[in-house]
Design a protein around this motif. Structure first.
Motif, PDB file in Angstrom:
ATOM      1  N   GLY A 144      49.852  67.022 -54.974  1.00 30.09           N
ATOM      2  CA  GLY A 144      50.900  67.335 -55.923  1.00 30.09           C
ATOM      3  C   GLY A 144      50.937  68.777 -56.374  1.00 30.09           C
ATOM      4  N   THR A 145      49.976  69.587 -55.919  1.00 32.61           N
ATOM      5  CA  THR A 145      49.950  70.995 -56.317  1.00 32.61           C
ATOM      6  C   THR A 145      50.763  71.874 -55.372  1.00 32.61           C
ATOM      7  OG1 THR A 145      47.968  71.471 -54.999  1.00 32.61           O
ATOM      8  CG2 THR A 145      47.626  70.729 -57.279  1.00 32.61           C
ATOM      9  N   GLY A 146      51.044  71.354 -54.173  1.00 32.37           N
ATOM     10  CA  GLY A 146      51.692  72.173 -53.159  1.00 32.37           C
ATOM     11  C   GLY A 146      50.730  73.078 -52.421  1.00 32.37           C
ATOM     12  N   VAL A 147      49.443  72.985 -52.749  1.00 39.07           N
ATOM     13  CA  VAL A 147      48.419  73.817 -52.107  1.00 39.07           C
ATOM     14  C   VAL A 147      48.009  73.173 -50.780  1.00 39.07           C
ATOM     15  CG1 VAL A 147      46.051  74.672 -52.311  1.00 39.07           C
ATOM     16  CG2 VAL A 147      47.575  74.711 -54.296  1.00 39.07           C
ATOM     17  N   PRO A 148      48.040  73.911 -49.670  1.00 38.88           N
ATOM     18  CA  PRO A 148      47.692  73.320 -48.377  1.00 38.88           C
ATOM     19  C   PRO A 148      46.195  73.074 -48.222  1.00 38.88           C
ATOM     20  CG  PRO A 148      48.131  75.660 -48.124  1.00 38.88           C
ATOM     21  CD  PRO A 148      48.466  75.312 -49.551  1.00 38.88           C
ATOM     22  N   VAL A 149      45.864  72.154 -47.321  1.00 37.49           N
ATOM     23  CA  VAL A 149      44.474  71.838 -46.992  1.00 37.49           C
ATOM     24  C   VAL A 149      44.217  72.295 -45.559  1.00 37.49           C
ATOM     25  CG1 VAL A 149      42.741  70.028 -46.800  1.00 37.49           C
ATOM     26  CG2 VAL A 149      44.549  69.832 -48.512  1.00 37.49           C
ATOM     27  N   VAL A 150      43.158  73.068 -45.363  1.00 32.86           N
ATOM     28  CA  VAL A 150      42.838  73.604 -44.036  1.00 32.86           C
ATOM     29  C   VAL A 150      41.602  72.885 -43.496  1.00 32.86           C
ATOM     30  CG1 VAL A 150      42.258  75.659 -42.704  1.00 32.86           C
ATOM     31  CG2 VAL A 150      43.795  75.850 -44.684  1.00 32.86           C
ATOM     32  N   PRO A 151      41.753  72.136 -42.388  1.00 36.92           N
ATOM     33  CA  PRO A 151      40.608  71.429 -41.814  1.00 36.92           C
ATOM     34  C   PRO A 151      39.761  72.353 -40.937  1.00 36.92           C
ATOM     35  CG  PRO A 151      42.568  70.959 -40.526  1.00 36.92           C
ATOM     36  CD  PRO A 151      43.010  71.852 -41.667  1.00 36.92           C
ATOM     37  N   CYS A 152      38.446  72.148 -40.970  1.00 41.50           N
ATOM     38  CA  CYS A 152      37.517  72.933 -40.150  1.00 41.50           C
ATOM     39  C   CYS A 152      36.476  72.011 -39.528  1.00 41.50           C
ATOM     40  CB  CYS A 152      36.785  73.978 -40.984  1.00 41.50           C
ATOM     41  SG  CYS A 152      37.831  75.170 -41.821  1.00 41.50           S
ATOM     42  N   TRP A 153      35.970  72.425 -38.389  1.00 44.68           N
ATOM     43  CA  TRP A 153      34.825  71.745 -37.784  1.00 44.68           C
ATOM     44  C   TRP A 153      33.697  72.749 -37.638  1.00 44.68           C
ATOM     45  CZ3 TRP A 153      33.177  66.972 -36.969  1.00 44.68           C
ATOM     46  CH2 TRP A 153      32.055  66.789 -36.155  1.00 44.68           C
ATOM     47  N   ILE A 154      32.512  72.385 -38.129  1.00 40.99           N
ATOM     48  CA  ILE A 154      31.332  73.245 -38.029  1.00 40.99           C
ATOM     49  C   ILE A 154      30.403  72.649 -36.985  1.00 40.99           C
ATOM     50  CG2 ILE A 154      29.392  74.282 -39.255  1.00 40.99           C
ATOM     51  CD1 ILE A 154      30.976  73.787 -41.869  1.00 40.99           C
ATOM     52  N   GLU A 155      30.137  73.410 -35.944  1.00 44.63           N
ATOM     53  CA  GLU A 155      29.288  72.940 -34.849  1.00 44.63           C
ATOM     54  C   GLU A 155      28.016  73.781 -34.791  1.00 44.63           C
ATOM     55  OE1 GLU A 155      29.907  73.188 -30.136  1.00 44.63           O
ATOM     56  OE2 GLU A 155      31.261  71.776 -31.146  1.00 44.63           O
ATOM     57  N   GLY A 156      26.881  73.117 -34.773  1.00 41.06           N
ATOM     58  CA  GLY A 156      25.608  73.808 -34.630  1.00 41.06           C
ATOM     59  C   GLY A 156      24.813  73.960 -35.910  1.00 41.06           C
ATOM     60  N   ALA A 157      25.450  73.809 -37.065  1.00 36.77           N
ATOM     61  CA  ALA A 157      24.732  73.991 -38.329  1.00 36.77           C
ATOM     62  C   ALA A 157      23.720  72.865 -38.569  1.00 36.77           C
ATOM     63  CB  ALA A 157      25.716  74.068 -39.493  1.00 36.77           C
ATOM     64  N   HIS A 158      24.077  71.644 -38.187  1.00 34.08           N
ATOM     65  CA  HIS A 158      23.153  70.519 -38.365  1.00 34.08           C
ATOM     66  C   HIS A 158      21.890  70.734 -37.532  1.00 34.08           C
ATOM     67  CE1 HIS A 158      21.793  66.369 -39.035  1.00 34.08           C
ATOM     68  NE2 HIS A 158      21.517  66.336 -37.739  1.00 34.08           N
ATOM     69  N   ALA A 159      22.058  71.207 -36.296  1.00 33.61           N
ATOM     70  CA  ALA A 159      20.890  71.465 -35.441  1.00 33.61           C
ATOM     71  C   ALA A 159      20.059  72.619 -35.992  1.00 33.61           C
ATOM     72  CB  ALA A 159      21.348  71.779 -34.017  1.00 33.61           C
ATOM     73  N   ALA A 160      20.731  73.632 -36.578  1.00 31.89           N
ATOM     74  CA  ALA A 160      20.011  74.796 -37.102  1.00 31.89           C
ATOM     75  C   ALA A 160      19.246  74.466 -38.376  1.00 31.89           C
ATOM     76  CB  ALA A 160      20.992  75.934 -37.359  1.00 31.89           C
ATOM     77  N   TRP A 161      19.819  73.609 -39.227  1.00 35.34           N
ATOM     78  CA  TRP A 161      19.140  73.259 -40.481  1.00 35.34           C
ATOM     79  C   TRP A 161      19.505  71.831 -40.872  1.00 35.34           C
ATOM     80  CZ3 TRP A 161      19.346  76.427 -45.703  1.00 35.34           C
ATOM     81  CH2 TRP A 161      18.308  75.985 -46.533  1.00 35.34           C
ATOM     82  N   PRO A 162      18.885  70.842 -40.221  1.00 34.85           N
ATOM     83  CA  PRO A 162      19.158  69.445 -40.591  1.00 34.85           C
ATOM     84  C   PRO A 162      18.519  69.112 -41.933  1.00 34.85           C
ATOM     85  CG  PRO A 162      17.428  69.566 -38.938  1.00 34.85           C
ATOM     86  CD  PRO A 162      17.940  70.967 -39.104  1.00 34.85           C
ATOM     87  N   PRO A 163      18.956  68.039 -42.563  1.00 35.02           N
ATOM     88  CA  PRO A 163      18.464  67.707 -43.904  1.00 35.02           C
ATOM     89  C   PRO A 163      16.953  67.531 -44.010  1.00 35.02           C
ATOM     90  CG  PRO A 163      20.458  66.480 -43.442  1.00 35.02           C
ATOM     91  CD  PRO A 163      20.078  67.163 -42.156  1.00 35.02           C
ATOM     92  N   HIS A 164      16.280  67.140 -42.923  1.00 35.39           N
ATOM     93  CA  HIS A 164      14.844  66.882 -43.028  1.00 35.39           C
ATOM     94  C   HIS A 164      13.993  68.143 -42.909  1.00 35.39           C
ATOM     95  CE1 HIS A 164      15.581  66.807 -38.636  1.00 35.39           C
ATOM     96  NE2 HIS A 164      14.365  67.332 -38.560  1.00 35.39           N
TER      97      HIS A 164
END
Length: 230
Positions: free
Chosen positions: A170-190
């Motif tokens: 309802g704000t008229g502000v657009p949403v920009v989708p992104c995909w991040i590849e490689g960050a999980h392998a570089a720094w996974p949660p564990h």
């Protein structure tokens, strides 16, 4: 051009309150610290992760909401590093308050360096959402948001929560989708810290935010398409 002078929203707040407040505005110190931090981030990602950004031409001028998959503590940093110009200076990551703002030192770092706004899981009030919406439009900000709500433990993208539509619909502000590849392998949660490894960010065409009922799933589908997975 007509100029309208108004006092800063956070004028009456003490330092500790200001760091954790959605009314926080950056002064000269905040601008300098955040600018230096962005320069360090870009150098780090260039050297250690050979950061590649595809589709930067899809970014509209602020305001807009940037959403992506979430598998690493690097995610918000890498999206901030991918932005340029006014969008980079206007960007605020919406971060878990209990993680990044739990201590005084953490709150100062999150506020000044990362330029994050806190979102408290399970206790964000309706008035705080209204403040986020108001600032997004009036101050022409960029919000970085991960609609999964938490980091993926497997690297696979989970369902999106409806909070993103609450902020932007309802704000008229657009949403920009992104995909991040490689960050999980570089720094996974564990892991306790990151390791070198290539990271790629793919930025897709902006989505309109008017259809609140369909927005959450439309955003998830757009992010998934950028992954290249069937």
């Amino acid at each position: 051009m007509d100029w309208k002078l108004r006092p800063a929203r956070d004028l009456d707040l003490a330092a500790g309150e200001r760091w954790r407040s959605l009314k926080r505005e950056r002064g000269l110190v905040g601008l300098a610290v955040n600018g230096a931090w962005r320069t360090l981030l870009r150098g780090y990602f260039r050297l250690f992760h050979r950061l590649k950004v595809e589709g930067r031409e899809n970014l509209p001028p602020p305001p807009f909401l940037l959403v992506a998959n979430h598998g690493s503590h690097l995610d918000a940093l890498v999206l901030a590093a991918a932005l340029r110009g006014e969008a980079a200076r206007s960007a605020h990551a919406l971060a878990a308050g209990e993680v990044f703002f739990g201590s005084r030192a953490g709150a100062a770092f999150a506020a000044y360096a990362i330029n994050a706004f806190p979102i408290w899981r399970g206790r964000t009030k309706r008035g705080e959402i209204a403040t986020l919406r108001e600032r997004l439009v009036e101050d022409r900000l960029v919000y970085i948001l991960f609609p999964e709500g938490t980091r993926s433990r497997t690297g696979e993208m989970g369902p999106f929560q409806a909070g993103l539509s609450t902020i932007v619909a309802g704000t008229g502000v657009p949403v920009v989708p992104c995909w991040i590849e490689g960050a999980h392998a570089a720094w996974p949660p564990h892991r306790k810290g990151p390791r070198p490894g290539r990271i790629t960010v793919r930025i897709g065409p902006a989505l309109p935010s008017e259809d609140r009922a369909a927005l959450t799933e439309a955003c998830r589908a757009a992010v998934a398409r950028l992954s290249g997975a069937p």
